[in-house]
Design an enzyme around this catalytic site. Structure first.
Site, PDB file in Angstrom:
ATOM      1  N   ARG A  46       2.505  17.476   9.301  1.00  0.00           N
ATOM      2  CA  ARG A  46       2.535  16.370   8.646  1.00  0.00           C
ATOM      3  C   ARG A  46       2.387  16.863   7.367  1.00  0.00           C
ATOM      4  NH1 ARG A  46      -1.636  11.919  10.914  1.00  0.00           N
ATOM      5  NH2 ARG A  46      -2.091  11.846   8.764  1.00  0.00           N
ATOM      6  N   ARG A  81      -3.110  21.175  12.580  1.00  0.00           N
ATOM      7  CA  ARG A  81      -2.460  20.263  13.522  1.00  0.00           C
ATOM      8  C   ARG A  81      -0.958  20.247  13.542  1.00  0.00           C
ATOM      9  NH1 ARG A  81      -4.296  14.115  12.771  1.00  0.00           N
ATOM     10  NH2 ARG A  81      -3.614  14.099  10.619  1.00  0.00           N
ATOM     11  N   ARG A  89      -9.979   0.560   7.241  1.00  0.00           N
ATOM     12  CA  ARG A  89     -10.273   1.531   6.486  1.00  0.00           C
ATOM     13  C   ARG A  89     -11.062   1.315   5.061  1.00  0.00           C
ATOM     14  NH1 ARG A  89      -6.161   5.557   8.643  1.00  0.00           N
ATOM     15  NH2 ARG A  89      -6.738   7.553   7.994  1.00  0.00           N
ATOM     16  N   ARG A 120      -7.669  12.871   1.071  1.00  0.00           N
ATOM     17  CA  ARG A 120      -8.017  11.868   2.197  1.00  0.00           C
ATOM     18  C   ARG A 120      -9.382  11.983   2.459  1.00  0.00           C
ATOM     19  NH1 ARG A 120      -4.168  14.591   6.033  1.00  0.00           N
ATOM     20  NH2 ARG A 120      -4.729  13.021   7.569  1.00  0.00           N
ATOM     21  N   LYS A 127      -9.670  10.937  16.299  1.00  0.00           N
ATOM     22  CA  LYS A 127      -9.413   9.555  16.489  1.00  0.00           C
ATOM     23  C   LYS A 127      -8.208   9.442  17.366  1.00  0.00           C
ATOM     24  CE  LYS A 127      -9.402   7.638  12.391  1.00  0.00           C
ATOM     25  NZ  LYS A 127      -9.512   9.005  11.306  1.00  0.00           N
TER      26      LYS A 127
HETATM   27  P1  AMP Z   1      -3.558   8.500   9.639  1.00  0.00           P
HETATM   28  O1  AMP Z   1      -2.472   8.822  10.461  1.00  0.00           O
HETATM   29  O2  AMP Z   1      -4.566   7.477  10.276  1.00  0.00           O
HETATM   30  O3  AMP Z   1      -4.279   9.732   9.155  1.00  0.00           O
HETATM   31  O4  AMP Z   1      -3.055   7.762   8.408  1.00  0.00           O
HETATM   32  C1  AMP Z   1      -1.918   8.231   7.486  1.00  0.00           C
HETATM   33  C2  AMP Z   1      -1.965   7.447   6.205  1.00  0.00           C
HETATM   34  O5  AMP Z   1      -1.556   6.313   6.426  1.00  0.00           O
HETATM   35  C3  AMP Z   1      -3.405   7.325   5.518  1.00  0.00           C
HETATM   36  O6  AMP Z   1      -3.774   8.305   4.621  1.00  0.00           O
HETATM   37  C4  AMP Z   1      -3.013   6.182   4.469  1.00  0.00           C
HETATM   38  O7  AMP Z   1      -2.083   6.440   3.475  1.00  0.00           O
HETATM   39  C5  AMP Z   1      -2.039   5.409   5.485  1.00  0.00           C
HETATM   40  N1  AMP Z   1      -3.070   4.483   6.317  1.00  0.00           N
HETATM   41  C6  AMP Z   1      -3.307   4.441   7.531  1.00  0.00           C
HETATM   42  N2  AMP Z   1      -4.109   3.535   8.067  1.00  0.00           N
HETATM   43  C7  AMP Z   1      -4.477   2.737   6.852  1.00  0.00           C
HETATM   44  C8  AMP Z   1      -5.325   1.706   6.618  1.00  0.00           C
HETATM   45  N3  AMP Z   1      -5.918   0.869   7.385  1.00  0.00           N
HETATM   46  N4  AMP Z   1      -5.310   1.215   5.244  1.00  0.00           N
HETATM   47  C9  AMP Z   1      -4.564   1.960   4.298  1.00  0.00           C
HETATM   48  N5  AMP Z   1      -3.608   2.833   4.181  1.00  0.00           N
HETATM   49  C10 AMP Z   1      -3.792   3.317   5.690  1.00  0.00           C
END
Ligand code: AMP
Length: 224
Positions: free
Chosen positions: A161, A128, A89, A172, A13
């Site tokens: 990360r 990554r 999400r 996740r 994404k």
């Molecule tokens: P990402 O960078 O999209 O992989 O997001 C990293 C982390 O941020 C996720 O594993 C969640 O802990 C938190 N996070 C990101 N987007 C959301 C969302 N829409 N709702 C809840 N937690 C989120």
């Protein structure tokens, strides 16, 4: 154009958003990036969300929804095309997002669902690397930087990360299957879902998406 990008962690994404952002001049809104920035700056919000982000759990709906609401209803933002990456999400976030976009009369054009195999997800996430300064994305084997540990775009330091370790990645993925995957049907029922193959190389997928947007009359040929 207003797009939502949906897919498992590692579906690509963020990479796709960065490619489309450049070509179409859309604003990339990454919930994960917003939360990591708050954590980096050690703000009260950053302190509040840290335990969820680091463990691979979800930040409470009301916290993330408020962030999106403030952005999308900001008068200065009106009329701006955007890509929502990592939001919604959960079903509750999806329903609240509907209310928000309806309140500003700016519905989105597509929910792009990037389908991806689980082996591909693990391989992508464990390799990554992210630039600490500009957020550019690299991969140790799929897209290595020219100089190890150094960003090609800005010379910043590349890091892994903390939630990109195998144990947290598995968590996740489970969180995704349990809480996020059900909203695919929600958008399908609304006729907004555009399902694409997220296993393919990012540049190829970008071209495929641009062709679809063009065919549907959402963009002009001169834009690509
Ligand atoms: P990402 O960078 O999209 O992989 O997001 C990293 C982390 O941020 C996720 O594993 C969640 O802990 C938190 N996070 C990101 N987007 C959301 C969302 N829409 N709702 C809840 N937690 C989120």
């Amino acid at each position: 154009m207003r797009l939502v990008l949906l897919g498992a962690p590692g579906a690509g994404k963020g990479t796709q958003a960065k490619l489309l952002e450049k070509v179409l001049g859309l604003k990339h809104i990454s919930m994960g990036d917003i939360l990591r920035e708050e954590m980096k700056n050690n703000t009260p919000l950053g302190q509040e969300v840290k335990k969820y982000v680091e463990s691979g759990g979800l930040v409470p709906d009301e916290v993330v929804t408020k962030i999106i609401e403030l952005k999308l209803t900001d008068k200065n933002f009106a009329g701006q095309g955007y890509l929502l990456d990592g939001f919604p999400r959960t079903a509750s976030q999806a329903e609240d997002l509907d209310k928000i976009v309806t309140s500003v009369a700016q519905p989105f054009d597509y929910v792009v669902y990037m389908e991806v195999d689980s082996e591909v997800v693990i391989q992508r996430l464990t390799g990554r690397r992210v630039c600490r300064s500009c957020g550019a994305l690299f991969h140790t084997t799929n897209m290595p930087s020219k100089q190890e540990g150094v960003c090609d775009s800005c010379g910043g330091e590349l890091y892994q990360r903390p939630d990109d370790n195998e144990e947290t990645i598995r968590k996740r993925i489970n969180v995704y299957l349990e809480s996020t995957a059900p909203i695919i049907d929600y958008y399908k029922a609304k006729g907004l879902l555009l399902a694409v193959d997220g296993n393919q190389e990012a540049g190829k997928l970008k071209d495929e998406l641009l062709e679809i947007f063009k065919k549907d009359g959402k963009i002009d040929s001169h834009q690509i």
